[in-house]
Write a protein that holds these residues in place. Structure first.
Motif, PDB file in Angstrom:
ATOM      1  N   UNK A   1       0.386  -1.431  -0.059  1.00 56.67           N
ATOM      2  CA  UNK A   1       0.130   0.314  -0.167  1.00 56.67           C
ATOM      3  C   UNK A   1       0.602   1.102  -0.534  1.00 56.67           C
ATOM      4  N   UNK A   2       2.187   0.937   0.347  1.00 57.03           N
ATOM      5  CA  UNK A   2       2.912   2.385   0.427  1.00 57.03           C
ATOM      6  C   UNK A   2       3.302   3.193  -0.200  1.00 57.03           C
ATOM      7  N   UNK A   3       4.037   1.565  -1.378  1.00 61.01           N
ATOM      8  CA  UNK A   3       4.088   1.740  -2.819  1.00 61.01           C
ATOM      9  C   UNK A   3       3.716   2.302  -3.561  1.00 61.01           C
ATOM     10  N   UNK A   4       2.340   1.916  -3.676  1.00 62.58           N
ATOM     11  CA  UNK A   4       0.778   2.587  -4.073  1.00 62.58           C
ATOM     12  C   UNK A   4       0.889   4.242  -3.824  1.00 62.58           C
ATOM     13  N   UNK A   5       0.605   4.364  -2.411  1.00 63.35           N
ATOM     14  CA  UNK A   5       0.675   5.797  -2.711  1.00 63.35           C
ATOM     15  C   UNK A   5       1.640   7.117  -2.971  1.00 63.35           C
ATOM     16  N   UNK A   6       3.169   6.705  -2.349  1.00 62.03           N
ATOM     17  CA  UNK A   6       4.345   7.155  -3.221  1.00 62.03           C
ATOM     18  C   UNK A   6       4.300   7.399  -4.428  1.00 62.03           C
TER      19      UNK A   6
ATOM     20  N   UNK B   1      -8.890  13.462  -4.164  1.00 56.47           N
ATOM     21  CA  UNK B   1      -9.486  12.457  -2.601  1.00 56.47           C
ATOM     22  C   UNK B   1      -8.660  11.219  -2.703  1.00 56.47           C
ATOM     23  N   UNK B   2      -8.206  10.032  -1.573  1.00 60.78           N
ATOM     24  CA  UNK B   2      -8.292   8.703  -1.713  1.00 60.78           C
ATOM     25  C   UNK B   2      -9.176   8.018  -1.483  1.00 60.78           C
ATOM     26  N   UNK B   3      -9.595   7.081  -2.377  1.00 62.58           N
ATOM     27  CA  UNK B   3     -10.045   5.712  -0.767  1.00 62.58           C
ATOM     28  C   UNK B   3      -9.450   5.035  -0.814  1.00 62.58           C
ATOM     29  N   UNK B   4      -9.790   4.350   0.249  1.00 63.23           N
ATOM     30  CA  UNK B   4      -8.423   2.614   0.371  1.00 63.23           C
ATOM     31  C   UNK B   4      -9.248   2.033   0.956  1.00 63.23           C
ATOM     32  N   UNK B   5      -9.520   1.385   0.619  1.00 60.75           N
ATOM     33  CA  UNK B   5     -10.349  -0.427   0.593  1.00 60.75           C
ATOM     34  C   UNK B   5     -10.200  -1.348   0.736  1.00 60.75           C
ATOM     35  N   UNK B   6     -10.648  -2.684   1.739  1.00 66.45           N
ATOM     36  CA  UNK B   6      -9.852  -3.348   1.970  1.00 66.45           C
ATOM     37  C   UNK B   6     -11.230  -4.537   1.436  1.00 66.45           C
ATOM     38  N   UNK B   7      -9.629  -5.712   1.604  1.00 69.75           N
ATOM     39  CA  UNK B   7     -10.871  -7.060   1.547  1.00 69.75           C
ATOM     40  C   UNK B   7     -10.299  -7.754   2.261  1.00 69.75           C
TER      41      UNK B   7
ATOM     42  N   UNK C   1      -6.032   1.581  -2.607  1.00 72.64           N
ATOM     43  CA  UNK C   1      -6.032   2.729  -3.198  1.00 72.64           C
ATOM     44  C   UNK C   1      -5.971   3.024  -4.463  1.00 72.64           C
ATOM     45  N   UNK C   2      -7.204   4.145  -4.630  1.00 70.87           N
ATOM     46  CA  UNK C   2      -7.742   4.615  -5.412  1.00 70.87           C
ATOM     47  C   UNK C   2      -7.985   5.964  -5.675  1.00 70.87           C
ATOM     48  N   UNK C   3      -7.357   6.586  -6.137  1.00 69.49           N
ATOM     49  CA  UNK C   3      -7.040   8.258  -6.640  1.00 69.49           C
ATOM     50  C   UNK C   3      -8.289   8.718  -7.478  1.00 69.49           C
ATOM     51  N   UNK C   4      -8.517   9.946  -7.018  1.00 72.69           N
ATOM     52  CA  UNK C   4      -9.328  10.497  -7.636  1.00 72.69           C
ATOM     53  C   UNK C   4      -9.062  12.243  -7.593  1.00 72.69           C
TER      54      UNK C   4
END
Length: 113
Positions: free
Chosen positions: A1-6, A26-32, A42-45
């Motif tokens: 997740x850290x790599x995605x955010x970076x 904005x950033x949407x963080x989803x958990x599965x 992580x999904x940025x918009x």
């Protein structure tokens, strides 16, 4: 997740900061899953900064200082100063530790010849 955010934050053409210091996204963080099978995404918009957020930021930006967090202090106490009124040290945008410069009094020495 850290790599995605970076990765998201390095895409400076799409995801940037306004002149006021607010993100234009904005950033949407989803958990599965659960337990050891948990994964996050992580999904940025890209979005316009809402007027309420901009107004709240204007009112509160001087009371928030995130470098405090990394020094074990409360980030909502604002920018700290030492006993001489100098800003507390922190990290610059390249990751270097920056400490305030202080002058030291030079002691006059008396010498006899």
């Amino acid at each position: 997740m850290r790599e995605q955010l970076t990765e998201i934050l390095q895409e400076d053409e799409d995801y940037t900061w306004t002149d006021e210091g607010l993100a234009n996204f904005s950033i949407k963080i989803s958990r599965k899953g659960t337990g050891l099978e948990t994964s996050y995404s992580i999904l940025p918009k890209v979005r316009k900064v809402p007027a309420k957020v901009a107004a709240d930021w204007t009112d509160q930006k001087n009371s928030i200082w995130l470098p405090n967090f990394f020094e074990g202090k409360d980030p909502f106490d604002g920018k700290q100063v030492d006993e001489k009124g100098l800003p507390a040290g922190g990290t610059d945008k390249r990751g270097s530790i920056v400490m305030p410069k202080t002058k030291t009094k030079q002691q006059e020495t008396e010498t006899e010849f």
